[in-house]
Design a protein around this motif. Structure first.
Motif, mmCIF file in Angstrom:
data_model
loop_
_atom_site.group_PDB
_atom_site.id
_atom_site.type_symbol
_atom_site.label_atom_id
_atom_site.label_comp_id
_atom_site.label_asym_id
_atom_site.label_seq_id
_atom_site.Cartn_x
_atom_site.Cartn_y
_atom_site.Cartn_z
ATOM 1 N N ILE A 77 0.847 -1.182 0.000
ATOM 2 C CA ILE A 77 0.000 0.000 0.000
ATOM 3 C C ILE A 77 0.886 1.236 0.000
ATOM 4 O O ILE A 77 2.059 1.163 0.379
ATOM 5 C CB ILE A 77 -0.953 0.038 1.215
ATOM 6 C CG1 ILE A 77 -0.172 0.073 2.534
ATOM 7 C CG2 ILE A 77 -1.910 -1.146 1.181
ATOM 8 C CD1 ILE A 77 -1.039 0.287 3.762
ATOM 9 N N PRO A 78 0.367 2.390 -0.407
ATOM 10 C CA PRO A 78 1.180 3.612 -0.356
ATOM 11 C C PRO A 78 1.540 3.979 1.077
ATOM 12 O O PRO A 78 0.764 3.726 2.007
ATOM 13 C CB PRO A 78 0.264 4.678 -0.971
ATOM 14 C CG PRO A 78 -0.787 3.917 -1.725
ATOM 15 C CD PRO A 78 -0.966 2.629 -0.995
ATOM 16 N N HIS A 79 2.687 4.590 1.259
ATOM 17 C CA HIS A 79 3.104 4.991 2.610
ATOM 18 C C HIS A 79 2.284 6.176 3.118
ATOM 19 O O HIS A 79 2.418 6.559 4.288
ATOM 20 C CB HIS A 79 4.592 5.323 2.640
ATOM 21 C CG HIS A 79 4.972 6.614 1.982
ATOM 22 N ND1 HIS A 79 4.569 6.947 0.710
ATOM 23 C CD2 HIS A 79 5.711 7.661 2.434
ATOM 24 C CE1 HIS A 79 5.050 8.135 0.400
ATOM 25 N NE2 HIS A 79 5.733 8.599 1.421
ATOM 26 N N ASP A 80 1.441 6.741 2.247
ATOM 27 C CA ASP A 80 0.543 7.819 2.664
ATOM 28 C C ASP A 80 -0.871 7.539 2.162
ATOM 29 O O ASP A 80 -1.551 8.412 1.636
ATOM 30 C CB ASP A 80 1.043 9.174 2.170
ATOM 31 C CG ASP A 80 1.283 9.212 0.662
ATOM 32 O OD1 ASP A 80 1.278 8.132 0.032
ATOM 33 O OD2 ASP A 80 1.467 10.312 0.116
ATOM 34 N N GLY A 94 -5.162 -12.873 8.399
ATOM 35 C CA GLY A 94 -3.865 -13.372 7.939
ATOM 36 C C GLY A 94 -3.298 -12.693 6.720
ATOM 37 O O GLY A 94 -2.333 -13.174 6.123
ATOM 38 N N VAL A 95 -3.865 -11.545 6.331
ATOM 39 C CA VAL A 95 -3.333 -10.791 5.194
ATOM 40 C C VAL A 95 -2.251 -9.848 5.701
ATOM 41 O O VAL A 95 -2.440 -9.128 6.684
ATOM 42 C CB VAL A 95 -4.450 -10.001 4.486
ATOM 43 C CG1 VAL A 95 -3.865 -9.094 3.416
ATOM 44 C CG2 VAL A 95 -5.461 -10.957 3.871
ATOM 45 N N GLU A 96 -1.107 -9.825 5.025
ATOM 46 C CA GLU A 96 0.009 -8.977 5.423
ATOM 47 C C GLU A 96 0.158 -7.810 4.455
ATOM 48 O O GLU A 96 -0.209 -7.907 3.280
ATOM 49 C CB GLU A 96 1.304 -9.797 5.467
ATOM 50 C CG GLU A 96 1.226 -10.957 6.453
ATOM 51 C CD GLU A 96 2.478 -11.817 6.450
ATOM 52 O OE1 GLU A 96 3.219 -11.779 5.445
ATOM 53 O OE2 GLU A 96 2.717 -12.527 7.446
ATOM 54 N N HIS A 97 0.715 -6.696 4.946
ATOM 55 C CA HIS A 97 0.866 -5.530 4.088
ATOM 56 C C HIS A 97 2.160 -4.799 4.412
ATOM 57 O O HIS A 97 2.696 -4.904 5.524
ATOM 58 C CB HIS A 97 -0.313 -4.565 4.249
ATOM 59 C CG HIS A 97 -0.392 -3.921 5.590
ATOM 60 N ND1 HIS A 97 -0.916 -4.561 6.701
ATOM 61 C CD2 HIS A 97 -0.001 -2.691 6.018
ATOM 62 C CE1 HIS A 97 -0.853 -3.751 7.735
ATOM 63 N NE2 HIS A 97 -0.300 -2.609 7.358
ATOM 64 N N THR A 156 3.117 -11.684 -2.675
ATOM 65 C CA THR A 156 2.481 -10.406 -3.010
ATOM 66 C C THR A 156 1.490 -10.602 -4.152
ATOM 67 O O THR A 156 1.863 -11.019 -5.246
ATOM 68 C CB THR A 156 3.520 -9.346 -3.406
ATOM 69 O OG1 THR A 156 4.473 -9.174 -2.356
ATOM 70 C CG2 THR A 156 2.838 -8.015 -3.699
ATOM 71 N N LYS A 157 0.250 -10.285 -3.889
ATOM 72 C CA LYS A 157 -0.794 -10.435 -4.898
ATOM 73 C C LYS A 157 -1.278 -9.100 -5.467
ATOM 74 O O LYS A 157 -1.812 -9.052 -6.571
ATOM 75 C CB LYS A 157 -2.008 -11.173 -4.293
ATOM 76 C CG LYS A 157 -1.720 -12.588 -3.825
ATOM 77 C CD LYS A 157 -1.344 -13.485 -5.000
ATOM 78 C CE LYS A 157 -1.363 -14.959 -4.631
ATOM 79 N NZ LYS A 157 -0.443 -15.323 -3.560
ATOM 80 N N VAL A 158 -1.096 -8.030 -4.685
ATOM 81 C CA VAL A 158 -1.657 -6.728 -5.076
ATOM 82 C C VAL A 158 -0.677 -5.609 -4.744
ATOM 83 O O VAL A 158 -0.091 -5.590 -3.658
ATOM 84 C CB VAL A 158 -2.995 -6.454 -4.342
ATOM 85 C CG1 VAL A 158 -3.515 -5.045 -4.661
ATOM 86 C CG2 VAL A 158 -4.033 -7.496 -4.691
#
Length: 381
Positions: A96-99, A116-119, A138-140
């Protein structure tokens, strides 16, 4: 292809064959008569599954984004949740974006993590950092451009190349730009997300969301999960969004005109430490924005020179800029992200500066908006 405004006004919209009415009807029926068991008329059986007013809106949104399939939702977060349910499972990872928008971060960090989803938050303008964050799981890659609320810019075409080389999908939240200013599918994105509450609806009178894609199989999955979870807009909400989108082009031109003037004024005011607006030549993402956007949008953020207290006083000092959350409506809004829209990021890597003020610049007379802001800024010097 027809022009943007022509598509906004006519895509999916034809005069009623019975009455000749030129505007789409609001179909309030929850159920539909069948011509024998399974003999539906136009595929309509129950309005959670499909509704004629919603169908027209979806045809319009697909045409505006240049995609084959659009799905309208009851909110932008409903659209986001449905998509991530489909694309991610336990043990999967997304970037995800850092902002990122606070609501997106809250969903990922507080809800999906429990399954159980990691980001990993990443500055998506740094492609090496993105590559370093990618994993086999990484899927997305989730992108906002411009980002909310720091107005960061990411190169959509470059991100698509990095994501696809790793076997991941690129999802672009296009809410801040709107399809008038930017069409991510044409730049390689796999899915476009909108909070249609914002610029697409444009009048602060309806909440909605949308997903747009060219992927036939993914579209079928979206339709299945949406129907299963019931994350749909009502027919009146769909109609309001449809009506608002017809004027998107003319509204966005005025939003951009006013925002450019606001950004220039803020840049010269001593009560402002820095201005975050991709239309300014000094913005780090300016060249990328020039390449992929028609214009630079109606959102402007800035850091108050006097810190948090000054930021709060500025937010309280305007009269035309209403202190309120949300954005993209015809009226101008002002907010303090750290204690309003992005409060959920407090204490995290995504925490925003406490001196940050975010403006949604409306379509009022530009001189009046400048006078209003200048008075609030002068009061804190």
């Amino acid at each position: 292809m027809q022009g943007f405004s022509t598509r906004a006004i006519h895509a999916g919209q034809v005069p009623d064959p019975t009455t000749g009415a030129v505007t789409t009807s609001i179909h309030t029926s929850s159920t539909y008569a069948q011509d024998g068991v399974g003999g539906t008329r136009g595929g309509y059986e129950y309005s959670r599954s499909a509704n004629p007013t919603r169908t027209v809106l979806q045809d319009q949104l697909a045409a505006l984004e240049g995609g084959r399939h659009a799905h309208a939702f009851g909110s932008g977060m409903g659209a986001t949740d449905t998509l991530l349910r489909i694309l991610l499972g336990p043990g999967d990872h997304l970037v995800i974006p850092h902002d990122a928008y606070g609501g997106t971060f809250r969903l990922v960090d507080k809800v999906l993590s429990g399954f159980g989803v990691e980001h990993t938050p990443v500055d998506l303008a740094d492609h090496d950092a993105l590559r370093a964050a990618l994993r086999p799981t990484t899927k997305v890659v989730w992108c906002e451009t411009p980002t909310n609320p720091l107005l960061g810019i990411a190169d959509i075409a470059a991100l698509a190349g990095v994501a696809h080389s790793a076997g991941a999908l690129l999802v672009v939240d296009n809410t801040f730009a709107s399809p008038y200013l930017q069409t991510p599918l044409a730049l390689g994105a796999d899915v476009v997300v909108h909070s249609t509450t914002k610029y697409v609806g444009g009048h602060s009178d309806v909440v909605g969301g949308a997903l747009v894609t060219d992927d036939d199989a993914l579209s079928e999955q979206i339709a299945f999960v949406q129907n299963s979870t019931g994350s749909v807009p009502g027919p009146f909400d769909a109609w309001l969004t449809l009506r608002g989108a017809k004027t998107l082009a003319v509204r966005m031109e005025r939003h951009c005109d006013n925002a450019e003037r606001v950004a220039e004024m803020l840049s010269a005011h001593p009560a402002v430490a820095s201005v975050l607006y991709p239309g300014l030549p000094g913005h780090p993402g300016h060249e990328v924005a020039v390449k992929q956007m028609r214009r630079f949008g109606g959102m402007v953020s800035f850091l108050a020179a006097g810190g948090r207290d000054a930021a709060l006083r500025i937010c309280a000092g305007t009269r035309l800029f209403t202190l309120a959350e949300s954005l993209g409506g015809v009226e101008s809004l002002i907010e303090h992200p750290g204690e309003m829209t992005h409060a959920s990021t407090a204490g995290s890597m995504l925490e925003v500066p406490d001196s940050l003020v975010r403006l949604s610049v409306g379509i009022e007379d530009g001189d009046d908006l400048l006078d209003d802001l200048r008075a609030a800024l002068d009061a804190v010097r």
